[in-house]
Scaffold this active site. Sequence first.
Site, PDB file in Angstrom:
ATOM      1  N   LYS A  33       0.818  -1.219   0.000  1.00 47.52           N
ATOM      2  CA  LYS A  33       0.000   0.000   0.000  1.00 47.52           C
ATOM      3  C   LYS A  33       0.843   1.256   0.000  1.00 47.52           C
ATOM      4  O   LYS A  33       0.449   2.264  -0.583  1.00 47.52           O
ATOM      5  CB  LYS A  33      -0.939   0.010   1.217  1.00 47.52           C
ATOM      6  CG  LYS A  33      -2.114  -0.931   1.078  1.00 47.52           C
ATOM      7  CD  LYS A  33      -3.259  -0.498   1.993  1.00 47.52           C
ATOM      8  CE  LYS A  33      -4.454  -1.413   1.837  1.00 47.52           C
ATOM      9  NZ  LYS A  33      -5.530  -1.071   2.771  1.00 47.52           N
ATOM     10  N   LYS A  90      -5.222 -10.200  -6.932  1.00 46.89           N
ATOM     11  CA  LYS A  90      -6.422 -10.262  -6.107  1.00 46.89           C
ATOM     12  C   LYS A  90      -7.513  -9.341  -6.650  1.00 46.89           C
ATOM     13  O   LYS A  90      -7.209  -8.231  -7.093  1.00 46.89           O
ATOM     14  CB  LYS A  90      -6.028  -9.825  -4.683  1.00 46.89           C
ATOM     15  CG  LYS A  90      -7.068 -10.051  -3.625  1.00 46.89           C
ATOM     16  CD  LYS A  90      -6.576  -9.590  -2.262  1.00 46.89           C
ATOM     17  CE  LYS A  90      -6.461  -8.081  -2.178  1.00 46.89           C
ATOM     18  NZ  LYS A  90      -6.318  -7.551  -0.820  1.00 46.89           N
ATOM     19  N   LYS A 127     -11.111  -3.602  -4.563  1.00 52.63           N
ATOM     20  CA  LYS A 127     -11.862  -2.376  -4.804  1.00 52.63           C
ATOM     21  C   LYS A 127     -10.950  -1.277  -5.316  1.00 52.63           C
ATOM     22  O   LYS A 127     -11.425  -0.294  -5.883  1.00 52.63           O
ATOM     23  CB  LYS A 127     -12.622  -1.929  -3.544  1.00 52.63           C
ATOM     24  CG  LYS A 127     -11.834  -1.919  -2.252  1.00 52.63           C
ATOM     25  CD  LYS A 127     -12.759  -1.861  -1.014  1.00 52.63           C
ATOM     26  CE  LYS A 127     -12.034  -2.266   0.260  1.00 52.63           C
ATOM     27  NZ  LYS A 127     -12.909  -2.677   1.345  1.00 52.63           N
TER      28      LYS A 127
END
Length: 334
Positions: free
Chosen positions: A112, A195, A198
Site C-alpha cells: 500500500k 487479487k 476495490k
Amino acid sequence: SPRIFSGIQPSGGLTLGNYLGALKRFAEKQDEGIETIYCLVDMHAITVWQDPAKLRQQTREGAAAFIASGVDPARSILFNQSQVSAHAELAWIFNCVARLGWMNRMTQFKDKAGKNAEAASLGLYAYPALMAADIMAYHATHVPVGEDQKQHLELTRDIAAKFNHDYGVEFFPIVEPLIEGAATRVMSLRDGTKKMSKSDPSDQSRINLTDDADAIAAKIRKAKTDPEPLPDTLDGLKDRPEARNLVNIYAALAGMTAAEVIAQNAGAQFGTFKPKLADLAVSVMSPITTEMNRLMQDPAEIDRILGAGADRAEAIARPILDQVYDITGMIRSR
Ligand code: TYM
C-alpha cells in the site's frame, strides 16, 4: 466459549471478493449460533486519504452490505469502529508492545505504501496494531477473513503473546484465523494472478456489490480465460489461474467444492461455463444488491443500528480495557 470478531474497511465499494471471502461467511458463522461481532473499520480507512462525505456514505453502504448478506443486527453486533473508543485506546498500548521489526515485515504496508514509503501515513504503518486491538478488545477467539489478512492475524497472535509474557498474565487469547472455503482469495477477472480488489483501476476486474444484473453478466462474459476447456480433475487447473478463479467463484456461489464443480463441468468450454456462472452470480448477487439499495433509502435507520451495535460492543470492550489499564499500571482514580 468462542467469540468471533471481523471487520471490513469502508474505503470504497465492496466486491464479490469481500462477499465470498468475508460477508457470506460472517452470516454463516452467526447462523451457526456463535457470538459474532462485526465492524466497519472507519479508523483503518483513514490510514489513506478519505473524503469525509464519501467515508460516511461508504460506511452506511458497508453496513447495508452486511445486513443484505444476512448479518442480522439483532443476533450479531454490527457497528463502526470509531464509535467505540476502546479500539483506539488498546491500539496505543499495542503500539508499545509490537516491535518495529515485526511491523517492517508486513507485506500489506509495503504494497500500500508503494515506492514512496516516506509519504505514507504513520497510521498505515501502525494499521496492524489497531487491527490486533479490534480483535483483542473483545477477547475474540476466532477471526473469519480472506487469505490476504493471514499475516495480520499472525501479528495479532504475536502481540497478544508478548503482552501476556511481558506482564506475566494469561489475559489475551491467542486467536485462530478462519480462512475457509473455495473463495479465500478471489482473483481479478482480468488477471488471475492479482487479487480482486476495490482499488484496482479497472472496473472490469471486479464485480461490485452495487453492479446490476447486466453488468455482472457482461463482466463474467468478458472475463479473461485460456482457450482450453475445463479439465477432468482439480489438478488440471494448476497452471490456469483464470480458469481456477472462475471455478472457485462458481463453487463459493453455489456452496459446492471446486472438485464438485469440476466433476459436473469436466470438458465444458468457457462458452458454456461462463453463461452458467453468470446466471448463478446474478441469482445470488441481485437480491443482495436490491436489499442494499432498499436499506440505503433510510440512512438514519442505518445510523441507529450502528449506534445500538456500538453500545453493545462498548459493554463488552470497556471492562476488558479497565483490566488492561490495571495490568499495565495506569492509575484510574475517577
Ligand atoms: P478489507 O476491508 O480489505 O477486506 C474485508 C474482508 O474481505 C476479504 N477480502 C477478500 N476475500 C477473498 N478474496 C478477495 N479478493 C478479497 N478481498 C478482500 C478480506 O480478507 C477481509 O476479510 N484489515 C482488514 C479489516 C480489519 C479486520 C480487523 C479484519 C480491520 N480490523 C479485525 C478482521 C479482524 C481489511 O483491510 O479488510
